[in-house]
Enzyme design. Structure first.
Site, PDB file in Angstrom:
ATOM      1  CG  ASN A 154      -0.419  -0.194   2.598  1.00 48.20           C
ATOM      2  OD1 ASN A 154       0.925  -0.483   2.502  1.00 48.20           O
ATOM      3  ND2 ASN A 154      -1.039   0.115   3.601  1.00 48.20           N
ATOM      4  CD  GLU A 251       4.613  -0.960  12.259  1.00 51.26           C
ATOM      5  OE1 GLU A 251       3.399  -0.759  12.555  1.00 51.26           O
ATOM      6  OE2 GLU A 251       5.246  -0.452  13.525  1.00 51.26           O
ATOM      7  CB  CYS A 285      -2.192  -1.175   8.398  1.00 51.24           C
ATOM      8  SG  CYS A 285      -1.098   0.484   8.636  1.00 51.24           S
ATOM      9  CD  GLU A 459       8.176   0.529  10.539  1.00 50.48           C
ATOM     10  OE1 GLU A 459       6.980   0.811   9.763  1.00 50.48           O
ATOM     11  OE2 GLU A 459       8.997  -0.062   9.815  1.00 50.48           O
TER      12      GLU A 459
HETATM   13  P1  NAD Z   1       1.064  -9.798   3.220  1.00 52.02           P
HETATM   14  O1  NAD Z   1       1.123 -10.165   4.445  1.00 52.02           O
HETATM   15  O2  NAD Z   1       0.381 -10.811   2.218  1.00 52.02           O
HETATM   16  O3  NAD Z   1       2.780  -9.501   2.488  1.00 52.02           O
HETATM   17  C1  NAD Z   1       3.522  -8.743   3.188  1.00 52.02           C
HETATM   18  C2  NAD Z   1       4.840  -9.049   2.710  1.00 52.02           C
HETATM   19  O4  NAD Z   1       5.309 -10.274   3.286  1.00 52.02           O
HETATM   20  C3  NAD Z   1       4.892  -9.103   1.068  1.00 52.02           C
HETATM   21  O5  NAD Z   1       6.156  -8.495   0.710  1.00 52.02           O
HETATM   22  C4  NAD Z   1       4.889 -10.727   0.891  1.00 52.02           C
HETATM   23  O6  NAD Z   1       5.590 -11.047  -0.247  1.00 52.02           O
HETATM   24  C5  NAD Z   1       5.706 -11.010   2.075  1.00 52.02           C
HETATM   25  N1  NAD Z   1       5.565 -12.465   2.607  1.00 52.02           N
HETATM   26  C6  NAD Z   1       4.579 -13.263   2.312  1.00 52.02           C
HETATM   27  N2  NAD Z   1       4.726 -14.423   2.950  1.00 52.02           N
HETATM   28  C7  NAD Z   1       5.807 -14.393   3.632  1.00 52.02           C
HETATM   29  C8  NAD Z   1       6.972 -15.283   4.209  1.00 52.02           C
HETATM   30  N3  NAD Z   1       6.390 -16.554   4.825  1.00 52.02           N
HETATM   31  N4  NAD Z   1       7.980 -14.872   4.715  1.00 52.02           N
HETATM   32  C9  NAD Z   1       8.523 -13.730   4.510  1.00 52.02           C
HETATM   33  N5  NAD Z   1       7.840 -12.833   3.645  1.00 52.02           N
HETATM   34  C10 NAD Z   1       6.471 -13.119   3.335  1.00 52.02           C
HETATM   35  O7  NAD Z   1       0.443  -8.501   3.139  1.00 52.02           O
HETATM   36  P2  NAD Z   1       0.064  -7.531   2.070  1.00 52.02           P
HETATM   37  O8  NAD Z   1      -1.371  -7.984   1.410  1.00 52.02           O
HETATM   38  O9  NAD Z   1       1.074  -7.007   1.048  1.00 52.02           O
HETATM   39  O10 NAD Z   1      -0.327  -6.147   2.744  1.00 52.02           O
HETATM   40  C11 NAD Z   1      -1.586  -6.031   3.442  1.00 52.02           C
HETATM   41  C12 NAD Z   1      -1.453  -6.004   5.034  1.00 52.02           C
HETATM   42  O11 NAD Z   1      -0.337  -5.029   5.463  1.00 52.02           O
HETATM   43  C13 NAD Z   1      -2.842  -5.744   5.640  1.00 52.02           C
HETATM   44  O12 NAD Z   1      -2.952  -6.526   6.679  1.00 52.02           O
HETATM   45  C14 NAD Z   1      -2.431  -4.320   6.205  1.00 52.02           C
HETATM   46  O13 NAD Z   1      -3.044  -4.213   7.556  1.00 52.02           O
HETATM   47  C15 NAD Z   1      -0.992  -4.706   6.713  1.00 52.02           C
HETATM   48  N6  NAD Z   1      -0.278  -3.295   6.714  1.00 52.02           N
HETATM   49  C16 NAD Z   1       0.287  -3.078   7.976  1.00 52.02           C
HETATM   50  C17 NAD Z   1       0.999  -1.682   8.145  1.00 52.02           C
HETATM   51  C18 NAD Z   1       1.407  -1.328   9.451  1.00 52.02           C
HETATM   52  O14 NAD Z   1       2.305  -0.259   9.482  1.00 52.02           O
HETATM   53  N7  NAD Z   1       0.922  -1.763  10.635  1.00 52.02           N
HETATM   54  C19 NAD Z   1       0.964  -0.993   6.951  1.00 52.02           C
HETATM   55  C20 NAD Z   1       0.531  -1.216   5.872  1.00 52.02           C
HETATM   56  C21 NAD Z   1      -0.052  -2.466   5.400  1.00 52.02           C
END
Ligand code: NAD
Length: 485
Positions: A154, A251, A285, A459
């Site tokens: 995002n 996060e 998020c 962060e």
């Molecule tokens: P996601 O969990 O599908 O993927 C996040 C990242 O993790 C990607 O780069 C992905 O390739 C990687 N990944 C996936 N499986 C992995 C593994 N087994 N080992 C290591 N890396 C792995 O999330 P998304 O769909 O990209 O993003 C949306 C999510 O992120 C939502 O839940 C949102 O709330 C959260 N988010 C949180 C914050 C925050 O600061 N708290 C900010 C933005 C988004």
């Protein structure tokens, strides 16, 4: 308009790198559904090269003074600001978010982080602790080593900078893996850091999906992992990191409450609800997706909200008049559509939106459900799309219990004119980031992060320094050493 095609798929040891043997990753522009670039996932050999480069670069980088490291980060911040327009266009190509947003929220926020941590790099010190008989201890604040950053899709520029800036300020080296959905922006961050004078290997970008992230987390040479992503992914990464006793910053997702009391400034509360549900097409998020509105003002709130939603400008994200863009991908839009169907099925009242927009790309109308109850799926699960749930309440104690009845704890907000109540409610929220009469601000000066399943660590702010460095204690004896025999 810029050409979004990257020079190559990865940035390793100060240069773009390619290996066509990696699985192809198409980059789709969310506003049209067209492929705008094609990259290759990192092969195990490239992952190894990136970590080796970081490890090699580490000692010299860590040995530099904070002033020298900070100067490079601040120079990178200046370059990012100078190139804000092209970086914003790239962010829009990567994510589909409207240029109206990306011009003010992405490279600018990344630059803030580089400037802030560049600024405090020179102030990072240990301390002196006096003991009896002239003995003393001094502490050294030391870098952790090679850090891995893993991003969500995002905010690809912001996430790369929010992780790189504190890590590098502390003298660490980093290998960053962007989300496979938005692989473009972090490469530019690497390019800019190099131009600012960052030594080769200190910041590397490898693209790929979860398996590439998994390979990075499992590598013995890695000391710390910081991930922005969903809770299920965060749990997997936390477990894998624990196996190697690695530091983590998590996060993760949220289902944050926003409480609007009967004495609130309704117009401001609606602004907060709009920002906290529809900015970035709801893909944030910390969004306040459970909007608890006091029963006395519920009708006025919903009527005015519907009026203001009618002024949303949906369209070409590159047109600066557009203030509501597409969702990032077909898949994410389908997830949100399924939640909308679930909301209808479980009896929530649709008061706005709900449909896919008839045009190319992944456009979903900003959607509001009223009469949502706590047990409904849409009130319990993170949707990560433009879907606002409005719930009713009458009593402060009741709404606090309901607001906290979730596994998540990322953010929470309250709108009221009663000062004592505002602070009482903020104190009672089980959330890492709380808002009073505002929503979703995230300045670099303040800690950001979640409690419960929403995360570990913080962060931004001085707090992030503690998550990218550790203290070594050095005991100094001034007299003789006494031993029992
Ligand atoms: P996601 O969990 O599908 O993927 C996040 C990242 O993790 C990607 O780069 C992905 O390739 C990687 N990944 C996936 N499986 C992995 C593994 N087994 N080992 C290591 N890396 C792995 O999330 P998304 O769909 O990209 O993003 C949306 C999510 O992120 C939502 O839940 C949102 O709330 C959260 N988010 C949180 C914050 C925050 O600061 N708290 C900010 C933005 C988004």
């Amino acid at each position: 308009m810029i050409d979004p095609k990257p020079t190559a798929s990865h940035f390793i040891d100060g240069a773009y790198a390619e290996d066509d043997n990696g699985a192809p990753i198409p980059v789709i522009y969310a506003a049209t559904g067209e492929e705008i670039a094609r990259i290759h996932a990192a092969t195990p050999a490239l992952v190894d090269r990136a970590i080796a480069a970081a490890k090699r670069a580490l000692p010299a980088w860590a040995a530099m003074t904070g002033t020298e490291r900070g100067r490079i980060l601040r120079r990178a911040a200046d370059i990012m600001r100078e190139r804000n327009r092209e970086l914003s266009e790239l962010e829009t190509f990567d994510t589909g978010k409207p240029l109206q947003e990306t011009l003010v929220a992405d490279a600018t926020s990344g630059a803030d982080a580089l400037e802030y941590f560049g600024g405090i790099a020179a102030t990072l010190t240990g301390e002196h602790i006096q003991l009896a008989d002239g003995d003393f201890v001094y502490t050294r604040r030391e870098a952790l080593g090679v850090c891995v950053g893993i991003g969500a899709w995002n905010y690809p520029t912001q996430i790369a900078c929010w992780k790189a800036a504190p890590a590098l300020a502390c003298g660490n080296a980093m290998v960053f893996k962007p989300s496979e959905t938005t692989p473009l922006c972090a490469l530019k961050v690497a390019e800019i850091l190099k131009e600012a004078g960052l030594p080769d290997g200190v910041f590397n970008v490898v693209n790929g999906a979860g398996d590439v992230g998994g390979a990075l987390v499992a590598d013995d040479r890695v000391a710390k992992v910081s991930i922005t992503g969903s809770v299920p992914t965060g749990k997997k990464v936390y477990q894998a990191a624990a196996a190697g006793m690695k530091h983590v910053t998590m996060e993760l997702g949220g289902k944050s409450p926003m409480i609007v009391f009967e004495d609130a400034d309704v117009e401001n509360a609606i602004s907060g609800a709009i920002l906290g549900n529809f900015y970035s097409s709801g893909q944030i998020c910390s969004n306040g997706t459970r909007v608890f509105v006091h029963r006395d003002i519920k009708d006025a709130f919903l009527t005015r909200l519907a009026e203001r939603m009618g002024t949303a400008v949906m369209g070409d994200p590159m047109d600066e008049a557009t203030n509501f863009g597409p969702m990032v991908s077909d898949g994410q839009m389908t997830i949100a559509q399924n939640y909308i169907a679930k909301g209808l099925e479980e009896g929530a009242r649709l008061v706005a939106g709900g449909r896919r927009v008839e045009r190319d790309g992944w456009y979903l109308e900003p959607t509001v459900f009223a009469d949502v109850t706590d047990d409904m799926t849409i009130a319990r699960e993170e949707i990560f799309g433009p879907v606002m749930c409005v719930l009713d309440f009458t009593d402060e104690a009741e709404v606090m219990t309901r607001a906290n009845a979730t596994e998540y704890g990322l953010a929470a907000g309250v709108f009221t004119r009663d000062l004592a109540r505002a602070h009482r409610v903020a104190a009672a929220f089980e959330a890492g980031t709380c808002y009073i009469n505002t929503y979703n601000d995230a300045p670099v000066e303040a800690p950001f992060g979640g409690v419960k399943s929403s995360g570990v660590g913080r962060e931004n702010s001085k707090e992030a320094i503690n998550h990218y460095s550790e203290m070594k204690s050095v005991y100094v004896r001034m007299g003789d050493v006494e031993a029992p025999f």
